[in-house]
Design a protein around this motif. Structure first.
Motif, PDB file in Angstrom:
ATOM      1  N   ILE A  10       0.810  -1.215   0.000  1.00 50.50           N
ATOM      2  CA  ILE A  10       0.000   0.000   0.000  1.00 50.50           C
ATOM      3  C   ILE A  10       0.850   1.276   0.000  1.00 50.50           C
ATOM      4  N   PRO A  11       1.976   1.376   0.754  1.00 46.48           N
ATOM      5  CA  PRO A  11       2.774   2.615   0.689  1.00 46.48           C
ATOM      6  C   PRO A  11       3.273   2.947  -0.715  1.00 46.48           C
ATOM      7  N   VAL A  12       3.636   1.920  -1.503  1.00 49.56           N
ATOM      8  CA  VAL A  12       4.076   2.179  -2.879  1.00 49.56           C
ATOM      9  C   VAL A  12       2.908   2.697  -3.710  1.00 49.56           C
ATOM     10  N   PHE A  13       1.755   2.058  -3.569  1.00 51.59           N
ATOM     11  CA  PHE A  13       0.574   2.497  -4.312  1.00 51.59           C
ATOM     12  C   PHE A  13       0.213   3.932  -3.959  1.00 51.59           C
ATOM     13  N   GLU A  14       0.267   4.265  -2.673  1.00 49.62           N
ATOM     14  CA  GLU A  14      -0.065   5.628  -2.249  1.00 49.62           C
ATOM     15  C   GLU A  14       0.955   6.625  -2.777  1.00 49.62           C
ATOM     16  N   ALA A  15       2.241   6.228  -2.827  1.00 47.89           N
ATOM     17  CA  ALA A  15       3.265   7.132  -3.362  1.00 47.89           C
ATOM     18  C   ALA A  15       3.051   7.370  -4.856  1.00 47.89           C
ATOM     19  N   ILE A  16       2.692   6.312  -5.593  1.00 46.82           N
ATOM     20  CA  ILE A  16       2.408   6.457  -7.022  1.00 46.82           C
ATOM     21  C   ILE A  16       1.176   7.339  -7.233  1.00 46.82           C
ATOM     22  N   LYS A  17       0.155   7.115  -6.420  1.00 46.19           N
ATOM     23  CA  LYS A  17      -1.067   7.908  -6.533  1.00 46.19           C
ATOM     24  C   LYS A  17      -0.800   9.377  -6.229  1.00 46.19           C
ATOM     25  N   SER A  18       0.072   9.641  -5.259  1.00 44.93           N
ATOM     26  CA  SER A  18       0.378  11.020  -4.884  1.00 44.93           C
ATOM     27  C   SER A  18       1.108  11.764  -5.991  1.00 44.93           C
ATOM     28  N   ILE A  19       2.087  11.091  -6.597  1.00 47.30           N
ATOM     29  CA  ILE A  19       2.887  11.766  -7.622  1.00 47.30           C
ATOM     30  C   ILE A  19       2.176  11.807  -8.963  1.00 47.30           C
ATOM     31  N   SER A  20       1.119  11.011  -9.126  1.00 47.06           N
ATOM     32  CA  SER A  20       0.421  10.961 -10.418  1.00 47.06           C
ATOM     33  C   SER A  20      -0.226  12.303 -10.756  1.00 47.06           C
ATOM     34  N   GLN A  21      -0.506  13.141  -9.750  1.00 43.97           N
ATOM     35  CA  GLN A  21      -1.104  14.445 -10.000  1.00 43.97           C
ATOM     36  C   GLN A  21      -0.099  15.443 -10.562  1.00 43.97           C
ATOM     37  N   LEU A  22       1.186  15.099 -10.488  1.00 46.75           N
ATOM     38  CA  LEU A  22       2.236  16.040 -10.900  1.00 46.75           C
ATOM     39  C   LEU A  22       2.885  15.666 -12.211  1.00 46.75           C
ATOM     40  N   VAL A  23       2.448  14.574 -12.816  1.00 49.12           N
ATOM     41  CA  VAL A  23       3.053  14.117 -14.067  1.00 49.12           C
ATOM     42  C   VAL A  23       1.962  13.793 -15.077  1.00 49.12           C
ATOM     43  N   THR A  24       2.368  13.743 -16.348  1.00 49.20           N
ATOM     44  CA  THR A  24       1.422  13.392 -17.402  1.00 49.20           C
ATOM     45  C   THR A  24       1.130  11.904 -17.411  1.00 49.20           C
ATOM     46  N   SER A  25       2.163  11.105 -17.261  1.00 47.77           N
ATOM     47  CA  SER A  25       1.994   9.647 -17.255  1.00 47.77           C
ATOM     48  C   SER A  25       3.069   9.018 -16.385  1.00 47.77           C
ATOM     49  N   ILE A  26       2.739   7.857 -15.848  1.00 44.55           N
ATOM     50  CA  ILE A  26       3.690   7.081 -15.044  1.00 44.55           C
ATOM     51  C   ILE A  26       3.846   5.718 -15.693  1.00 44.55           C
ATOM     52  N   HIS A  27       5.073   5.328 -15.911  1.00 41.82           N
ATOM     53  CA  HIS A  27       5.381   4.024 -16.503  1.00 41.82           C
ATOM     54  C   HIS A  27       6.197   3.221 -15.488  1.00 41.82           C
TER      55      HIS A  27
END
Length: 460
Positions: free
Chosen positions: A291-308
Motif C-alpha cells: 500500500i505505501p508504494v501504491f499511495e506514493a504512485i497515486k500522490s505523484i500521479s497528479q504532478l506528471v502526465t503519465s507514469i510508466h
C-alpha cells in the motif's frame, strides 16, 4: 477428528491438503490464545490429535517416534506450530491504530493470578517477535482507487535467460517506454533493495532527468530498510524513497520557459517482479506492505502526465540498475535502529524463529507410482517402523525372529532390506536402486527407484 477415516481414503495428493486446510485449521483455531493456559491433560489431548493427523497424512504407524514423525512429515511440534501462530497473530494485532481487544491484551501486563507454569498468548508471541517497533497498518484503499495514468511494462525475458538476452530485452523495453513519453521532459526513477545474509535490509534510488534526450543525474540516496527485512520490503522501501525524492523535485517548482506548470512523464524502473505484480493488482486486496508504494504512485500521479512502471531483470549488465544495486548495498550499512518493521519482514522473523525442515519425501519424483500406498511405505521405511521389516515385527511381538529370510543370523532392518540383502539383488538391479549412506537420503534422492523395487518384490 471423525474426518480422519474419510481423509485416509483420499488420493495421496489430496491428503496433506485436507489435513492442513480442514482438520488442523479448525482443530487449532485460536489455539494461541488458550494453549498456554490449558491444563497438562488438555495439552496432551491436543498433541495426541495433532500427531494422529500427521500419521494419517504420512502413513506412519502409531509406534513411530515423534522426532521421526516430524522429520518425515516436515512438520513442527505442536508447541512450535502454536508459537508461530501466536507470533503471526501478534504481528497484526500490535499494528492496530486503535486499542482493539487483541492489542489491549498483548500490551497489558500478565496478571499475577496466573500461575508460573502457564503461558499467555503475549508470552508465546514474545518468543518469536523481534524487539524493534512495528509500522502501523495503513488504511486499505477502496477498490476504485485506480491510478488512471499508470502503465505497467514487463520486460519480455525470463530470469533463466543468459545475461546478454536479458540485457537486450531490457534495453528494448526501456526504448519502447521512452518513445511513449510525449513530453520533452521526463524523469527516470531507478530503485533497488538489498538484504544481507543476516537479514539487514537496505534500499537505494537514483533519479535521472531527461530533457530533449539529454540525461543528467539529479539525486540519489541509500536508506536503511530495517534490521529484519525481506527482498520485497527492501524493494518497497526503495520505491517509496525514490518516488518521494522525485515528488519533492516536482513540487519544488518545475516550470517551462513560459512560466507555466510543466507536467513531465515519469518512468519508475525496478527489478522486483513481485512489486510490479502487487501494484498491478486490486488496490483493496493489496498486502499492507504494498500500500505505501501504491499511495506514493497515486500522490505523484497528479504532478506528471503519465507514469510508466517498468520491470527489468536484475544482474544483466544494465548500468543504472547495477549502480542503484550498489546504493542499496550501501543502505544495509546505515544505522537501522529507528526503522519500523513492516508486516512481511516481521512474519519472516517469526518463521525463522520457528523454522523446521521440509518433508523428506518429494512425491513428485514417484512418477507413475505416485500412490498413497507407495508414499506411506517409503515414509515407514525412513522411520524404521515398517511391516516389511522382520526386525520391527519382532520388536512389537508380531514375528518369531528378527532375522532376514534370505540371510540367517542377520537382523532385517531398512538398510539391509533395501541395499544389502543378496536375495533381493535382482529386483534391486532392475529398479536401478543404488546404495546409500542412509534410508532417508535414498528416499529423498530416488523415491521412484525404491518404490519400483518394492513393486518388483510384490510388496507394493
Amino acid at each position: 477428528m471423525s474426518l480422519l477415516p474419510v481423509i485416509s481414503k483420499l488420493l495421496e495428493k489430496l491428503v496433506q491438503k485436507a489435513i492442513n486446510q480442514y482438520v488442523l485449521s479448525s482443530g487449532l483455531y485460536g489455539a494461541a490464545a488458550y494453549y498456554g493456559l490449558t491444563t497438562n491433560s488438555g495439552k496432551r489431548l491436543l498433541e495426541t490429535a495433532y500427531n494422529q493427523c500427521l500419521r494419517v497424512a504420512t502413513g506412519c504407524v502409531p509406534s513411530t517416534p515423534l522426532t521421526k514423525l516430524y522429520e518425515v512429515a516436515g512438520a513442527p511440534s505442536l508447541h512450535t506450530k502454536i508459537t508461530r501462530q501466536a507470533g503471526n497473530l501478534a504481528n497484526i494485532a500490535l499494528r492496530h491504530s486503535t486499542p482493539t481487544p487483541a492489542r489491549t491484551v498483548l500490551s497489558a501486563r500478565v496478571p499475577q493470578r496466573i500461575r508460573q507454569d502457564k503461558t499467555t498468548w503475549q508470552q508465546l508471541a514474545q518468543e518469536t517477535l523481534p524487539t524493534q517497533q512495528f509500522l502501523p497498518l495503513p488504511s486499505r484503499p477502496p477498490p476504485w482507487a485506480k491510478v488512471e495514468n499508470l502503465t505497467i511494462h514487463i520486460t519480455d525475458c525470463s530470469r533463466d535467460d543468459p545475461p546478454h538476452v536479458r540485457l537486450s530485452a531490457a534495453l528494448e523495453c526501456l526504448d519502447k517506454v521512452s518513445s511513449l513519453c510525449a513530453q520533452s521532459q521526463s524523469y527516470e526513477v531507478w530503485t533497488d533493495g538489498s538484504v544481507t545474509d543476516e537479514g539487514t535490509g537496505g534500499s537505494g534510488y537514483l533519479v535521472i532527468k531527461v530533457t530533449d534526450g539529454q540525461r543528467s543525474e539529479v539525486c540519489s540516496g541509500s536508506d536503511p530498510a530495517g534490521v529484519v527485512a525481506t527482498s520485497f520490503t527492501a524493494e518497497v522501501t526503495a520505491a517509496v524513497a525514490g518516488l518521494s525524492a522525485a515528488e519533492d523535485l516536482l513540487t519544488a517548482g518545475l516550470t517551462n520557459t513560459d512560466g507555466q506548470p510543466s507536467l513531465p512523464d515519469l518512468i519508475l524502473v525496478t527489478d522486483s517482479r513481485s512489486l510490479t505484480d502487487s501494484v498491478a493488482g486490486d488496490p483493496y486486496r493489496m498486502s499492507p506492505d504494498t500500500i505505501p508504494v501504491f499511495e506514493a504512485i497515486k500522490s505523484i500521479s497528479q504532478l506528471v502526465t503519465s507514469i510508466h512502471l517498468v520491470w527489468v531483470s536484475s544482474h544483466c549488465g544494465l548500468f543504472l540498475n547495477d549502480k542503484v544495486d550498489r546504493l542499496a548495498a550501501a543502505g544495509t550499512q546505515v544505522p537501522q535502529g529507528h526503522v519500523r518493521l513492516p508486516v512481511q519482514a516481521t512474519k519472516t522473523a517469526v518463521r525463522k524463529a520457528t523454522r523446521y525442515p521440509p518433508p523428506l519425501l518429494d512425491t513428485k519424483k514417484l512418477g507413475d507410482l505416485r500412490t498413497r500406498k507407495a508414499s506411506c511405505k517409503l515414509n515407514q521405511l525412513m522411520t524404521g517402523h515398517c511391516s516389511l521389516l522382520n526386525g520391527y515385527l519382532h520388536r512389537i511381538g508380531a514375528a518369531h525372529s528378527p532375522h532376514c529370510v534370505f540371510c540367517p543370523g542377520v537382523v532385517e532392518d531398512a538398510m539391509h532390506f533395501l541395499f544389502d540383502c543378496p536375495g533381493r539383488a535382482q529386483s534391486r538391479h532392475s529398479a536401478a536402486l543404488q546404495s546409500s549412506s542412509s534410508v532417508s537420503q535414498a528416499v529423498a534422492e530416488s523415491p521412484y527407484n525404491i518404490a519400483r523395487f518394492l513393486q518388483l518384490e510384490k510388496l507394493l
